[in-house]
Scaffold this motif. Structure first.
Motif, mmCIF file in Angstrom:
data_model
loop_
_atom_site.group_PDB
_atom_site.id
_atom_site.type_symbol
_atom_site.label_atom_id
_atom_site.label_comp_id
_atom_site.label_asym_id
_atom_site.label_seq_id
_atom_site.Cartn_x
_atom_site.Cartn_y
_atom_site.Cartn_z
ATOM 1 N N ILE A 89 -62.204 58.494 -8.892
ATOM 2 C CA ILE A 89 -62.525 59.825 -9.417
ATOM 3 C C ILE A 89 -62.040 60.902 -8.452
ATOM 4 O O ILE A 89 -61.427 61.890 -8.864
ATOM 5 N N LEU A 90 -62.315 60.726 -7.162
ATOM 6 C CA LEU A 90 -61.867 61.699 -6.167
ATOM 7 C C LEU A 90 -60.350 61.848 -6.189
ATOM 8 O O LEU A 90 -59.830 62.964 -6.130
ATOM 9 N N CYS A 91 -59.645 60.741 -6.274
ATOM 10 C CA CYS A 91 -58.185 60.798 -6.286
ATOM 11 C C CYS A 91 -57.664 61.478 -7.554
ATOM 12 O O CYS A 91 -56.736 62.278 -7.492
ATOM 13 N N LEU B 185 -59.131 55.555 1.029
ATOM 14 C CA LEU B 185 -59.165 56.620 0.031
ATOM 15 C C LEU B 185 -57.778 57.240 0.032
ATOM 16 O O LEU B 185 -57.399 57.922 0.983
ATOM 17 N N THR B 186 -57.006 56.968 -1.015
ATOM 18 C CA THR B 186 -55.625 57.438 -1.023
ATOM 19 C C THR B 186 -55.019 57.482 -2.424
ATOM 20 O O THR B 186 -55.354 56.662 -3.272
ATOM 21 N N LEU B 187 -54.125 58.438 -2.594
ATOM 22 C CA LEU B 187 -53.304 58.508 -3.802
ATOM 23 C C LEU B 187 -52.131 57.542 -3.717
ATOM 24 O O LEU B 187 -51.490 57.256 -4.727
ATOM 25 N N ASN B 188 -51.834 57.065 -2.520
ATOM 26 C CA ASN B 188 -50.697 56.191 -2.283
ATOM 27 C C ASN B 188 -50.943 54.832 -2.955
ATOM 28 O O ASN B 188 -51.670 53.996 -2.442
ATOM 29 N N TYR C 181 -52.124 61.627 7.083
ATOM 30 C CA TYR C 181 -53.525 61.290 7.278
ATOM 31 C C TYR C 181 -54.410 61.685 6.094
ATOM 32 O O TYR C 181 -55.611 61.456 6.107
ATOM 33 N N SER C 182 -53.826 62.263 5.082
ATOM 34 C CA SER C 182 -54.592 62.805 3.959
ATOM 35 C C SER C 182 -54.707 61.821 2.798
ATOM 36 O O SER C 182 -53.729 61.149 2.457
ATOM 37 N N PRO C 183 -55.865 61.785 2.165
ATOM 38 C CA PRO C 183 -55.985 60.953 0.963
ATOM 39 C C PRO C 183 -55.145 61.500 -0.193
ATOM 40 O O PRO C 183 -54.812 60.771 -1.118
ATOM 41 N N TRP C 184 -54.796 62.773 -0.123
ATOM 42 C CA TRP C 184 -54.103 63.436 -1.241
ATOM 43 C C TRP C 184 -52.588 63.395 -1.120
ATOM 44 O O TRP C 184 -51.889 64.014 -1.900
ATOM 45 N N SER C 185 -52.062 62.668 -0.163
ATOM 46 C CA SER C 185 -50.620 62.485 -0.028
ATOM 47 C C SER C 185 -50.223 61.154 -0.668
ATOM 48 O O SER C 185 -50.767 60.103 -0.323
ATOM 49 N N ALA D 291 -49.002 58.790 2.184
ATOM 50 C CA ALA D 291 -49.775 58.693 3.426
ATOM 51 C C ALA D 291 -49.718 57.284 4.020
ATOM 52 O O ALA D 291 -49.947 56.300 3.324
ATOM 53 N N SER D 292 -49.418 57.237 5.302
ATOM 54 C CA SER D 292 -49.419 55.964 6.026
ATOM 55 C C SER D 292 -50.790 55.643 6.600
ATOM 56 O O SER D 292 -51.140 54.479 6.775
ATOM 57 N N TYR D 293 -51.537 56.693 6.926
ATOM 58 C CA TYR D 293 -52.841 56.528 7.574
ATOM 59 C C TYR D 293 -53.931 57.293 6.828
ATOM 60 O O TYR D 293 -54.590 58.164 7.405
ATOM 61 N N PRO D 294 -54.171 56.995 5.564
ATOM 62 C CA PRO D 294 -55.221 57.701 4.833
ATOM 63 C C PRO D 294 -56.596 57.292 5.365
ATOM 64 O O PRO D 294 -56.719 56.275 6.058
ATOM 65 N N PRO D 295 -57.635 58.064 5.043
ATOM 66 C CA PRO D 295 -58.975 57.727 5.513
ATOM 67 C C PRO D 295 -59.479 56.391 4.968
ATOM 68 O O PRO D 295 -59.121 55.981 3.864
ATOM 69 N N VAL D 296 -60.295 55.742 5.775
ATOM 70 C CA VAL D 296 -60.964 54.516 5.342
ATOM 71 C C VAL D 296 -62.379 54.851 4.891
ATOM 72 O O VAL D 296 -62.978 55.819 5.368
#
Length: 140
Positions: A119-121, A102-105, A78-82, A85-90
């Motif tokens: 930038i956040l990623c 919002l995801t590194l994936n 559920y994390s943007p930093w994974s 992540a299968s379910y990162p935040p929208v």
């Protein structure tokens, strides 16, 4: 108007439009958990930039800055930093318009193309250690 002036005008117009929109994060398998406002100021109770709020505090279970939480861990689905992540935040605006995940994936379809998301990623580890300083860099 020459090209440079036209480009500057449209860049400014895009900046003003972006600033007028309140961008929010929602997470979880059904994206029903509110995770805060991406572009609200440091005094807003819903801001991810307010280190005293539920969404900006590095110890809060609702914060993307909590390294050990579901929404901030580099291992959580559920994390943007994974990166997996299968379910990162929208990211959605106040009207519910979708601005991507919002995801590194990098394999996640519909990954956000917003500059702020990139930038956040890219700098999320640094941001966690100086949330207010990064807010100043990005928004002032």
């Amino acid at each position: 108007m020459d090209f440079k002036k036209t480009f500057l005008f449209f860049s400014f117009l895009a900046y003003c439009t972006f600033q007028a929109q309140t961008l929010n994060l929602y997470g979880g398998a059904d994206q029903d958990q509110y995770l805060g406002c991406l572009n609200c100021d440091t005094f807003d109770k819903n801001s991810i930039w307010n280190k005293y709020s539920d969404y900006g505090n590095v110890y809060s279970s609702k914060s993307i800055w909590n390294t050990y939480g579901n929404y901030g861990s580099s291992y959580s689905t559920y994390s943007p930093w994974s990166s997996y992540a299968s379910y990162p935040p929208v990211i959605v605006d106040q009207d519910g318009n979708f601005f991507g995940f919002l995801t590194l994936n990098t394999y996640k379809s519909e990954r956000s193309e917003l500059e702020l998301a990139h930038i956040l990623c890219k700098y999320h580890e640094d941001i966690k250690t100086d949330i207010n300083g990064w807010y100043e860099k990005l928004f002032r």
